[in-house]
Design a protein around this motif. Structure first.
Motif, PDB file in Angstrom:
ATOM      1  N   GLY A 112      -3.978 -16.440  -1.821  1.00  0.00           N
ATOM      2  CA  GLY A 112      -4.898 -15.905  -0.828  1.00  0.00           C
ATOM      3  C   GLY A 112      -4.240 -15.744   0.528  1.00  0.00           C
ATOM      4  N   THR A 113      -3.370 -16.687   0.880  1.00  0.00           N
ATOM      5  CA  THR A 113      -2.660 -16.605   2.158  1.00  0.00           C
ATOM      6  C   THR A 113      -1.703 -15.420   2.164  1.00  0.00           C
ATOM      7  OG1 THR A 113      -2.799 -19.016   2.333  1.00  0.00           O
ATOM      8  CG2 THR A 113      -1.231 -17.906   3.764  1.00  0.00           C
ATOM      9  N   VAL A 114      -1.005 -15.214   1.050  1.00  0.00           N
ATOM     10  CA  VAL A 114      -0.086 -14.070   0.951  1.00  0.00           C
ATOM     11  C   VAL A 114      -0.865 -12.757   1.046  1.00  0.00           C
ATOM     12  CG1 VAL A 114       1.523 -12.867  -0.577  1.00  0.00           C
ATOM     13  CG2 VAL A 114       1.629 -15.365  -0.367  1.00  0.00           C
ATOM     14  N   LEU A 115      -1.989 -12.676   0.331  1.00  0.00           N
ATOM     15  CA  LEU A 115      -2.795 -11.458   0.382  1.00  0.00           C
ATOM     16  C   LEU A 115      -3.317 -11.189   1.795  1.00  0.00           C
ATOM     17  CD1 LEU A 115      -4.934 -11.531  -2.902  1.00  0.00           C
ATOM     18  CD2 LEU A 115      -3.052  -9.984  -2.315  1.00  0.00           C
ATOM     19  N   ALA A 116      -3.739 -12.272   2.485  1.00  0.00           N
ATOM     20  CA  ALA A 116      -4.223 -12.088   3.851  1.00  0.00           C
ATOM     21  C   ALA A 116      -3.111 -11.573   4.757  1.00  0.00           C
ATOM     22  CB  ALA A 116      -4.774 -13.406   4.390  1.00  0.00           C
ATOM     23  N   GLY A 117      -1.891 -12.109   4.580  1.00  0.00           N
ATOM     24  CA  GLY A 117      -0.766 -11.650   5.390  1.00  0.00           C
ATOM     25  C   GLY A 117      -0.410 -10.204   5.118  1.00  0.00           C
ATOM     26  N   VAL A 118      -0.309  -9.874   3.840  1.00  0.00           N
ATOM     27  CA  VAL A 118       0.006  -8.486   3.475  1.00  0.00           C
ATOM     28  C   VAL A 118      -1.125  -7.559   3.911  1.00  0.00           C
ATOM     29  CG1 VAL A 118       0.398  -6.917   1.537  1.00  0.00           C
ATOM     30  CG2 VAL A 118       1.482  -9.179   1.557  1.00  0.00           C
ATOM     31  N   GLY A 119      -2.372  -8.006   3.693  1.00  0.00           N
ATOM     32  CA  GLY A 119      -3.514  -7.178   4.064  1.00  0.00           C
ATOM     33  C   GLY A 119      -3.584  -6.927   5.557  1.00  0.00           C
ATOM     34  N   GLY A 120      -3.335  -7.961   6.360  1.00  0.00           N
ATOM     35  CA  GLY A 120      -3.371  -7.787   7.805  1.00  0.00           C
ATOM     36  C   GLY A 120      -2.323  -6.799   8.289  1.00  0.00           C
ATOM     37  N   CYS A 121      -1.112  -6.923   7.750  1.00  0.00           N
ATOM     38  CA  CYS A 121      -0.051  -5.989   8.135  1.00  0.00           C
ATOM     39  C   CYS A 121      -0.374  -4.574   7.655  1.00  0.00           C
ATOM     40  CB  CYS A 121       1.289  -6.439   7.568  1.00  0.00           C
ATOM     41  SG  CYS A 121       1.908  -7.984   8.293  1.00  0.00           S
ATOM     42  N   ALA A 122      -0.940  -4.460   6.436  1.00  0.00           N
ATOM     43  CA  ALA A 122      -1.294  -3.141   5.906  1.00  0.00           C
ATOM     44  C   ALA A 122      -2.385  -2.487   6.736  1.00  0.00           C
ATOM     45  CB  ALA A 122      -1.732  -3.282   4.449  1.00  0.00           C
ATOM     46  N   ILE A 123      -3.361  -3.266   7.176  1.00  0.00           N
ATOM     47  CA  ILE A 123      -4.430  -2.723   8.013  1.00  0.00           C
ATOM     48  C   ILE A 123      -3.855  -2.177   9.312  1.00  0.00           C
ATOM     49  CG2 ILE A 123      -6.418  -3.385   9.446  1.00  0.00           C
ATOM     50  CD1 ILE A 123      -7.256  -5.261   7.177  1.00  0.00           C
ATOM     51  N   TYR A 124      -2.978  -2.945   9.917  1.00  0.00           N
ATOM     52  CA  TYR A 124      -2.418  -2.501  11.196  1.00  0.00           C
ATOM     53  C   TYR A 124      -1.553  -1.258  11.014  1.00  0.00           C
ATOM     54  CZ  TYR A 124      -0.911  -2.858  16.018  1.00  0.00           C
ATOM     55  OH  TYR A 124      -0.702  -2.600  17.349  1.00  0.00           O
ATOM     56  N   LEU A 125      -0.767  -1.246   9.930  1.00  0.00           N
ATOM     57  CA  LEU A 125       0.056  -0.066   9.665  1.00  0.00           C
ATOM     58  C   LEU A 125      -0.829   1.150   9.391  1.00  0.00           C
ATOM     59  CD1 LEU A 125       2.865   1.147   9.248  1.00  0.00           C
ATOM     60  CD2 LEU A 125       2.750   0.398   6.852  1.00  0.00           C
ATOM     61  N   GLY A 126      -1.911   0.942   8.655  1.00  0.00           N
ATOM     62  CA  GLY A 126      -2.845   2.037   8.408  1.00  0.00           C
ATOM     63  C   GLY A 126      -3.462   2.569   9.689  1.00  0.00           C
ATOM     64  N   LEU A 127      -3.778   1.681  10.627  1.00  0.00           N
ATOM     65  CA  LEU A 127      -4.310   2.122  11.914  1.00  0.00           C
ATOM     66  C   LEU A 127      -3.280   2.929  12.692  1.00  0.00           C
ATOM     67  CD1 LEU A 127      -6.230  -1.124  12.995  1.00  0.00           C
ATOM     68  CD2 LEU A 127      -7.248   1.047  12.290  1.00  0.00           C
ATOM     69  N   MET A 128      -2.005   2.522  12.575  1.00  0.00           N
ATOM     70  CA  MET A 128      -0.943   3.284  13.235  1.00  0.00           C
ATOM     71  C   MET A 128      -0.875   4.700  12.675  1.00  0.00           C
ATOM     72  SD  MET A 128       2.055   0.365  13.433  1.00  0.00           S
ATOM     73  CE  MET A 128       3.320   1.565  13.908  1.00  0.00           C
ATOM     74  N   VAL A 129      -0.975   4.813  11.348  1.00  0.00           N
ATOM     75  CA  VAL A 129      -0.945   6.141  10.728  1.00  0.00           C
ATOM     76  C   VAL A 129      -2.178   6.951  11.142  1.00  0.00           C
ATOM     77  CG1 VAL A 129      -1.009   7.383   8.527  1.00  0.00           C
ATOM     78  CG2 VAL A 129       0.437   5.349   8.788  1.00  0.00           C
TER      79      VAL A 129
END
Length: 371
Positions: A63-80
């Motif tokens: 769950g911690t790994v998913l939260a980390g990956v998810g948080g970074c993915a969300i931010y990258l998606g916002l950048m796009v």
């Protein structure tokens, strides 16, 4: 019957943890919504980072790994989404989130390791406690016995609550006591007292002689450690209650050394056997010169005697009100010792909301009819 709150299925802590496990994804979702629907000056970075770190405390590794990956993915998606792929500040914030995600994984592993160590410490503590508190037989002479021990939920702060029952020529002799303080020193003091009681109970002619023997044993132990820094051994005292139930007389004799008074249960009535002249706790007997005083009360077949430590009466509810033992136990006074302590066990857990602040020990003795 030495049982912990977990044996009754008390899962308040686990339930709270399960409820809080929804917090990390909610924080990540909040970060996404803030990034999509708020002005540019409102940044989602804090919500995303908080979601990652909270996952370390509330979720397993995956769950911690998913939260980390998810948080970074969300931010990258916002950048796009906002065409910020050429924004240096955005990449700096993304790198910060990636570092926080890595730290969250490290923190999760560290907390998991500490949790496993705490489980081991608790196991050792419980083993030490049970090594001191030998199981009391269900039947000792003309008396039926039942015991209850509940350890406080706070970490591994083992205490010095103690009890014992011995059949002697003078009748069945009981002791219940509570060592001041916590930890291994309290266990050592309890072990000293119980060893002295198990030996002296057979040899002493009455309860005052027995109390003096116990005082001597505890005093000798304290004298061996007069200069141990921070140990407080010389200042450690033990409240204790001694009881004697002779086989050929329908009475019970009690001697109190600074301990809460026992309750006499008879046909739906509850009577508190307060000491007419209580003595100081053991290891403080040198402060007074008076003799030990024995109180006598009728104790007929079917009567029950409830001995307990102050962890029972000092249990508080959510409003801070102390547990009304005499009032609550009246409804169970006609039950067998086993069922009476079952009721007490469950009621204490419910009354405290599953969070006992102190160890609890109780002993019930019931005189059986002569055959």
């Amino acid at each position: 019957m030495a049982r912990s709150p977990e044996e009754l299925g008390v899962t308040h802590g686990a339930g709270a943890r399960r409820s809080l496990s929804a917090l990390p994804p909610l924080l990540l979702l909040a970060g996404l919504l803030i990034g999509l629907f708020t002005p540019d000056e409102v940044r989602p970075l804090a919500f995303l980072a908080t979601g990652m770190v909270s996952a370390a405390a509330l979720l397993p590794l995956w769950g911690t790994v998913l939260a980390g990956v998810g948080g970074c993915a969300i931010y990258l998606g916002l950048m796009v989404h906002f065409e910020a792929l050429t924004d240096g500040t955005a990449y700096s914030e993304l790198a910060t989130l990636a570092a926080i995600a890595g730290f969250a994984v490290f923190l999760n592993r560290l907390m998991d390791r500490r949790a496993r160590q705490l489980v081991q410490v608790r196991s050792v503590a419980e083993t030490a406690q049970l090594a001191v508190l030998h199981p009391v037989p269900r039947h000792v002479g003309h008396v039926t016995l039942e015991c209850l021990y509940l350890a406080a939920a706070a970490e591994a702060r083992i205490g010095g609550d103690l009890y014992e029952a011995v059949r002697t020529p003078q009748g069945v002799r009981l002791i219940i006591g509570d060592v001041r303080g916590k930890g291994l020193l309290a266990i050592e003091a309890a072990a000293t007292l119980l060893s002295a009681f198990r030996e002296a109970a057979h040899d002493t002619p009455d309860l005052p002689h027995l109390a003096r023997r116990l005082e001597t044993s505890i005093g000798r132990r304290a004298a061996q450690y007069p200069t141990v820094p921070g140990s407080e051994v010389a200042e450690r005292f033990i409240t204790a209650l001694l009881a004697e139930i002779p086989e050929d007389e329908p009475v019970v004799r009690t001697l109190t050394c600074g301990h809460p008074p026992p309750l006499l249960l008879r046909q739906g009535e509850v009577r508190e056997l307060r000491a007419s002249a209580p003595s100081p706790p053991l290891n403080l007997g040198m402060l007074v010169s008076e003799e030990y005083h024995v109180d006598l009360a009728p104790f007929h077949p079917g009567d029950q005697l409830l001995l307990y430590t102050d962890g029972v009466t000092e249990t508080r509810d959510r409003t801070g009100t102390f547990y009304p033992l005499a009032e609550r136990v009246r409804a169970w006074s006609g039950e067998s010792p086993h069922h009476l302590l079952n009721h007490l066990h469950r009621d204490l857990i419910a009354y405290s909301g599953g969070e006992l602040d102190d160890d609890v020990a109780a002993l019930v003795a019931r005189r059986r009819p002569k055959l």
